[in-house]
Scaffold this motif. Structure first.
Motif, PDB file in Angstrom:
ATOM      1  N   GLN A 130      28.616  45.282  28.061  1.00 10.28           N
ATOM      2  CA  GLN A 130      29.210  44.178  28.802  1.00 10.28           C
ATOM      3  C   GLN A 130      30.481  44.670  29.477  1.00 10.28           C
ATOM      4  O   GLN A 130      31.359  45.227  28.829  1.00 10.28           O
ATOM      5  CB  GLN A 130      29.558  43.011  27.874  1.00 10.28           C
ATOM      6  CG  GLN A 130      30.166  41.818  28.608  1.00 10.28           C
ATOM      7  CD  GLN A 130      30.642  40.721  27.677  1.00 10.28           C
ATOM      8  OE1 GLN A 130      30.672  40.914  26.462  1.00 10.28           O
ATOM      9  NE2 GLN A 130      31.029  39.590  28.230  1.00 10.28           N
ATOM     10  N   PRO A 131      30.591  44.479  30.805  1.00 12.95           N
ATOM     11  CA  PRO A 131      31.832  44.895  31.476  1.00 12.95           C
ATOM     12  C   PRO A 131      33.017  44.139  30.894  1.00 12.95           C
ATOM     13  O   PRO A 131      32.915  42.958  30.562  1.00 12.95           O
ATOM     14  CB  PRO A 131      31.597  44.500  32.941  1.00 12.95           C
ATOM     15  CG  PRO A 131      30.124  44.330  33.070  1.00 12.95           C
ATOM     16  CD  PRO A 131      29.635  43.866  31.743  1.00 12.95           C
ATOM     17  N   LYS A 132      34.136  44.829  30.765  1.00 12.51           N
ATOM     18  CA  LYS A 132      35.355  44.201  30.269  1.00 12.51           C
ATOM     19  C   LYS A 132      36.562  44.822  30.961  1.00 12.51           C
ATOM     20  O   LYS A 132      36.512  45.967  31.416  1.00 12.51           O
ATOM     21  CB  LYS A 132      35.502  44.373  28.750  1.00 12.51           C
ATOM     22  CG  LYS A 132      34.579  43.477  27.923  1.00 12.51           C
ATOM     23  CD  LYS A 132      34.891  43.597  26.441  1.00 12.51           C
ATOM     24  CE  LYS A 132      33.968  42.722  25.605  1.00 12.51           C
ATOM     25  NZ  LYS A 132      34.189  41.291  25.846  1.00 12.51           N
ATOM     26  N   LEU A 133      37.627  44.047  31.009  1.00 11.48           N
ATOM     27  CA  LEU A 133      38.911  44.548  31.474  1.00 11.48           C
ATOM     28  C   LEU A 133      39.901  44.416  30.323  1.00 11.48           C
ATOM     29  O   LEU A 133      40.264  43.311  29.924  1.00 11.48           O
ATOM     30  CB  LEU A 133      39.399  43.759  32.697  1.00 11.48           C
ATOM     31  CG  LEU A 133      40.800  44.081  33.217  1.00 11.48           C
ATOM     32  CD1 LEU A 133      40.975  45.578  33.469  1.00 11.48           C
ATOM     33  CD2 LEU A 133      41.096  43.290  34.495  1.00 11.48           C
ATOM     34  N   LEU A 134      40.302  45.572  29.755  1.00 14.34           N
ATOM     35  CA  LEU A 134      41.267  45.599  28.662  1.00 14.34           C
ATOM     36  C   LEU A 134      42.646  45.808  29.279  1.00 14.34           C
ATOM     37  O   LEU A 134      42.967  46.906  29.755  1.00 14.34           O
ATOM     38  CB  LEU A 134      40.940  46.726  27.674  1.00 14.34           C
ATOM     39  CG  LEU A 134      39.493  46.803  27.169  1.00 14.34           C
ATOM     40  CD1 LEU A 134      39.349  47.909  26.123  1.00 14.34           C
ATOM     41  CD2 LEU A 134      39.035  45.466  26.613  1.00 14.34           C
ATOM     42  N   TRP A 135      43.432  44.745  29.303  1.00 14.09           N
ATOM     43  CA  TRP A 135      44.713  44.761  30.011  1.00 14.09           C
ATOM     44  C   TRP A 135      45.848  44.970  29.012  1.00 14.09           C
ATOM     45  O   TRP A 135      46.271  44.051  28.313  1.00 14.09           O
ATOM     46  CB  TRP A 135      44.910  43.445  30.767  1.00 14.09           C
ATOM     47  CG  TRP A 135      46.032  43.513  31.749  1.00 14.09           C
ATOM     48  CD1 TRP A 135      47.366  43.365  31.485  1.00 14.09           C
ATOM     49  CD2 TRP A 135      45.926  43.765  33.150  1.00 14.09           C
ATOM     50  NE1 TRP A 135      48.098  43.515  32.628  1.00 14.09           N
ATOM     51  CE2 TRP A 135      47.234  43.755  33.672  1.00 14.09           C
ATOM     52  CE3 TRP A 135      44.853  43.991  34.012  1.00 14.09           C
ATOM     53  CZ2 TRP A 135      47.501  43.965  35.019  1.00 14.09           C
ATOM     54  CZ3 TRP A 135      45.113  44.195  35.354  1.00 14.09           C
ATOM     55  CH2 TRP A 135      46.425  44.186  35.853  1.00 14.09           C
ATOM     56  N   PHE A 136      46.354  46.221  28.938  1.00 13.39           N
ATOM     57  CA  PHE A 136      47.465  46.552  28.048  1.00 13.39           C
ATOM     58  C   PHE A 136      48.782  46.229  28.757  1.00 13.39           C
ATOM     59  O   PHE A 136      49.026  46.684  29.877  1.00 13.39           O
ATOM     60  CB  PHE A 136      47.435  48.041  27.694  1.00 13.39           C
ATOM     61  CG  PHE A 136      46.293  48.445  26.814  1.00 13.39           C
ATOM     62  CD1 PHE A 136      46.476  48.627  25.448  1.00 13.39           C
ATOM     63  CD2 PHE A 136      45.021  48.649  27.338  1.00 13.39           C
ATOM     64  CE1 PHE A 136      45.420  49.008  24.629  1.00 13.39           C
ATOM     65  CE2 PHE A 136      43.957  49.031  26.531  1.00 13.39           C
ATOM     66  CZ  PHE A 136      44.156  49.202  25.167  1.00 13.39           C
ATOM     67  N   THR A 137      49.637  45.463  28.101  1.00 14.22           N
ATOM     68  CA  THR A 137      50.946  45.118  28.664  1.00 14.22           C
ATOM     69  C   THR A 137      52.014  45.261  27.595  1.00 14.22           C
ATOM     70  O   THR A 137      51.756  45.037  26.404  1.00 14.22           O
ATOM     71  CB  THR A 137      50.952  43.688  29.240  1.00 14.22           C
ATOM     72  OG1 THR A 137      52.259  43.377  29.738  1.00 14.22           O
ATOM     73  CG2 THR A 137      50.577  42.654  28.182  1.00 14.22           C
TER      74      THR A 137
ATOM     75  N   MET B 292      38.254  37.556  36.644  1.00 11.89           N
ATOM     76  CA  MET B 292      37.191  37.913  35.700  1.00 11.89           C
ATOM     77  C   MET B 292      36.606  36.667  35.033  1.00 11.89           C
ATOM     78  O   MET B 292      37.220  35.600  35.027  1.00 11.89           O
ATOM     79  CB  MET B 292      37.766  38.832  34.614  1.00 11.89           C
ATOM     80  CG  MET B 292      38.543  40.034  35.130  1.00 11.89           C
ATOM     81  SD  MET B 292      37.514  41.228  35.995  1.00 11.89           S
ATOM     82  CE  MET B 292      36.439  41.734  34.649  1.00 11.89           C
ATOM     83  N   ASP B 293      35.417  36.820  34.470  1.00 15.62           N
ATOM     84  CA  ASP B 293      34.880  35.790  33.599  1.00 15.62           C
ATOM     85  C   ASP B 293      35.723  35.739  32.329  1.00 15.62           C
ATOM     86  O   ASP B 293      36.316  36.749  31.916  1.00 15.62           O
ATOM     87  CB  ASP B 293      33.421  36.086  33.233  1.00 15.62           C
ATOM     88  CG  ASP B 293      32.494  35.942  34.434  1.00 15.62           C
ATOM     89  OD1 ASP B 293      32.886  35.246  35.398  1.00 15.62           O
ATOM     90  OD2 ASP B 293      31.401  36.538  34.419  1.00 15.62           O
ATOM     91  N   ASP B 294      35.768  34.571  31.686  1.00 15.76           N
ATOM     92  CA  ASP B 294      36.638  34.383  30.522  1.00 15.76           C
ATOM     93  C   ASP B 294      36.410  35.433  29.436  1.00 15.76           C
ATOM     94  O   ASP B 294      37.355  35.958  28.853  1.00 15.76           O
ATOM     95  CB  ASP B 294      36.428  32.982  29.933  1.00 15.76           C
ATOM     96  CG  ASP B 294      37.030  31.897  30.815  1.00 15.76           C
ATOM     97  OD1 ASP B 294      37.893  32.235  31.654  1.00 15.76           O
ATOM     98  OD2 ASP B 294      36.632  30.731  30.675  1.00 15.76           O
TER      99      ASP B 294
END
Length: 645
Positions: free
Chosen positions: A470-477, A565-567
């Motif tokens: 599943q595509p995902k965006l892991l957003w590190f901040t 992105m999707d939730d």
């Protein structure tokens, strides 16, 4: 002062007259107008006088007003009419108007809603609020002071906001002994300015709000004045809705009325034109066409309805139509686009950040929108177009706006096509929900019409299926030195080891290429994250698990990335490290330079960091090693357990 013929006197009614009066009153036309001008020009006093002369004050209110007037410093037996409108304690204490005050009154011929708008420059945004629905503006000028900066600013804004009926009320004539020569000099000076901003016609009237000269009736003090009294003019001026009825039909859909399976109607207020049963209509932006079957109201079906009426339309065909769409004449629909040039009045204490995503509300449509750096800012004193990189509080500028999807619109100045309803918008901050700007669409950009989304055969789902993930965006901040890049790098190694397809976008690395033209101002930081968000979205379309390691200090930009992105595909990972801990690490020596003043706009020192409020994953680096944190994140992302933090 004889005002018996023009003024409604409710105390004169007897029971037998009430029904007849209510019926007549219900069908009177309504004029919305504003009073504006510089500080202490007498706006509140004028409105108080209008309420007093139209007998819209109850006896107990009048008694309280007379008592308050004695303590407010009003000379002699005069009533301080401003106290009727300046309701806030702060307003009475300072003798100024702060908020927009709306008041209702009526005469025998017409009903009125008047907005008393502030004169101070710092409250210009409140004036814009009052002017947005007005048909007429009364620009007040203190006869002793003449045309001032705020006179020009408010005149320009009124014209900009589409008000074409302007009354120039030269007030406090009693304080200059009703000097005709002084009055004519003021009118001449205003006329010169008015023509420079496109106001071709206005109605000048010499008045005294306090003494009542030329308000309800003509005054003996100005025998040289041959025009109408103010109330007489307000009763007879043409209202803009008449022009809108002659234009092409437009109705923004406010809601879909579906009480049962046998009825499906589209409710809204007609912005322009007339609609009849049997008319061909088109839904914009989809372009679907149908025929009007019924025009439904609370009082029964109508054969036709026109601008200003609220109705529910039923259509002959089951076509897709929802809130935000516009039902229009099939042969003359409004345009639809996603890129515009607009004039913007900035209304927020925090300056515009070009590239930041705001919510744009136009009529019943709500979309995400970004504002480009302004083409120019307008100097309201000289009408000069001044270069600007942003817009500050009360600034007026012209900029390009891009929305995330096509919307139906008209140019704001196309009044006969419902331009105010379909061309005027507000911008809303996504985080605070505060209204930050009001704007008027000038026209769509040509490239908006020329660029279309190209359909492709290999879909996003196909790319993901091929990679079995599943595509995902892991957003590190997190702050500089928090460990974002270290942990993100370890996460990618672990994903690679188990056969997952991923790619890491690191803040420093991206600034060597894609974003090497950007600095570290707030505006540049916004653009930096906007570009990364778009790139990350394209990579997830390819089926990848994308990791981004950026400080990304502002919640609004992280929300913008999330909205793409999707939730289930956006995972915000807050690498939570206290500033003192991150500063002690200072691997790159950046904090030391920032403390020494050698590095400007450094997050945590002289530029803010807005910590996530509800991240999907929070990593406390004072409690977890980078290795343990990476293991924990991978287990969550791959679904081996649900996060408990």
């Amino acid at each position: 002062m004889d005002s018996e013929a023009t003024v409604y006197r409710p105390e004169a009614l007897i029971a037998d007259d009430i029904d007849a009066y209510l019926d007549t009153h219900q069908h009177k036309s309504m004029l919305r107008f504003i009073t504006c001008g510089s500080v202490d020009d007498g706006k509140s006093t004028l409105i108080g006088r209008l309420l007093y002369d139209s007998k819209m004050i109850f006896e107990d209110q009048l008694a309280a007003l007379e008592a308050d007037s004695k303590t407010s410093g009003t000379q002699g037996e005069n009533i301080d009419f401003a106290l009727l409108v300046d309701g806030l304690a702060a307003e009475r204490e300072q003798g100024i108007t702060i908020d927009v005050a709306y008041r209702f009154f009526a005469t025998e011929k017409r009903k009125f809603i008047v907005a008393d708008t502030p004169g101070h420059e710092q409250y210009t945004r409140n004036m814009v609020t009052g002017a947005s629905t007005a048909d007429l503006a009364i620009i007040l000028i203190d006869a002793r002071k003449g045309v001032l900066t705020q006179t020009k600013r408010h005149s320009y804004l009124a014209h900009l906001l589409g008000i074409r009926n302007i009354v120039l009320a030269v007030n406090k004539m009693d304080l200059i002994d009703y000097d005709q020569e002084r009055y004519e000099a003021i009118v001449s000076a205003y006329d010169l300015f008015a023509k420079s901003i496109g106001i071709s016609n206005f109605t000048p009237i010499p008045i005294s709000g306090l003494a009542g000269d030329n308000i309800a009736s003509l005054s003996d003090q100005t025998p040289w004045y041959a025009g109408k009294a103010l109330i007489d003019h307000l009763e007879t001026v043409e209202i803009g809705v008449n022009a809108r009825r002659d234009g092409p039909m437009r109705m923004p859909v406010q809601w879909v009325n579906r009480p049962n399976l046998d009825f499906r109607g589209f409710a809204g207020q007609i912005a322009s034109g007339t609609v009849k049963s049997g008319d061909k209509v088109r839904v914009v932006p989809s372009g679907k066409t149908s025929t009007v079957e019924r025009i439904v109201t609370f009082d029964g079906d109508l054969e036709e309805a026109s601008a200003g009426q609220s109705v529910t339309l039923t259509l002959a065909d089951e076509i897709d139509c929802s809130r935000g769409d516009v039902i229009a004449a099939a042969d003359a629909p409004p345009s639809a686009a996603d890129q515009f040039e607009a004039t913007i009045v900035w209304m927020d204490e925090q300056a515009l950040l070009p590239g930041r995503a705001y919510m744009l509300k136009l009529g019943t449509q709500m979309v995400s929108a970004t504002v480009q750096p302004p083409k120019y800012q307008i100097n309201v004193n000289t009408m000069e177009q001044v270069a600007a990189k942003t817009l500050e509080l009360n600034s007026i500028g012209v900029a390009e706006i891009t929305t995330d999807r096509r919307i139906a619109f008209e140019g704001y100045n196309d009044a006969d096509k419902g331009g105010r309803d379909l061309g005027g918008f507000i911008l809303i901050d996504k985080v605070s929900n505060a209204t930050v700007a009001a704007g008027m669409i000038n026209f769509a950009l040509r490239r908006s019409q020329n660029v279309h989304w190209q359909s492709v055969d290999i879909t996003r789902e196909a790319h993901a299926s091929q990679k079995n993930q599943q595509p995902k965006l892991l957003w590190f901040t997190g702050l500089s030195g928090s460990g974002k890049s270290t942990i993100a790098n370890l996460v990618e190694k672990k994903l690679y080891a188990v056969g997952k397809h991923s790619f890491l976008l690191d803040g420093d690395n991206v600034r060597h290429g894609l974003n090497k033209d950007l600095g570290f101002t707030d505006a540049d930081r916004v653009e930096n994250i906007r570009r990364i968000s778009e790139v990350a979205k394209l990579m997830t379309d390819a089926g990848l698990i994308v990791l981004t390691a950026f400080i990304s200090p502002f919640r609004a930009e992280r929300q913008m990335a999330r909205d793409l992105m999707d939730d289930a595909e956006f995972v915000e990972i807050f690498v939570d490290t206290p500033l003192e801990v991150a500063e002690k690490r200072d691997v790159k020596g950046l904090y030391k330079k920032a403390r020494a003043g050698e590095l400007k706009n450094f997050t945590g020192i002289d530029s803010p960091y807005e910590a996530p409020e509800n991240p999907e994953i929070r990593i406390d680096t004072t409690q977890m090693t980078p290795e343990d944190a990476a293991e924990y994140i991978v287990d969550i992302v791959l679904g081996q357990w649900a996060p408990t933090i």
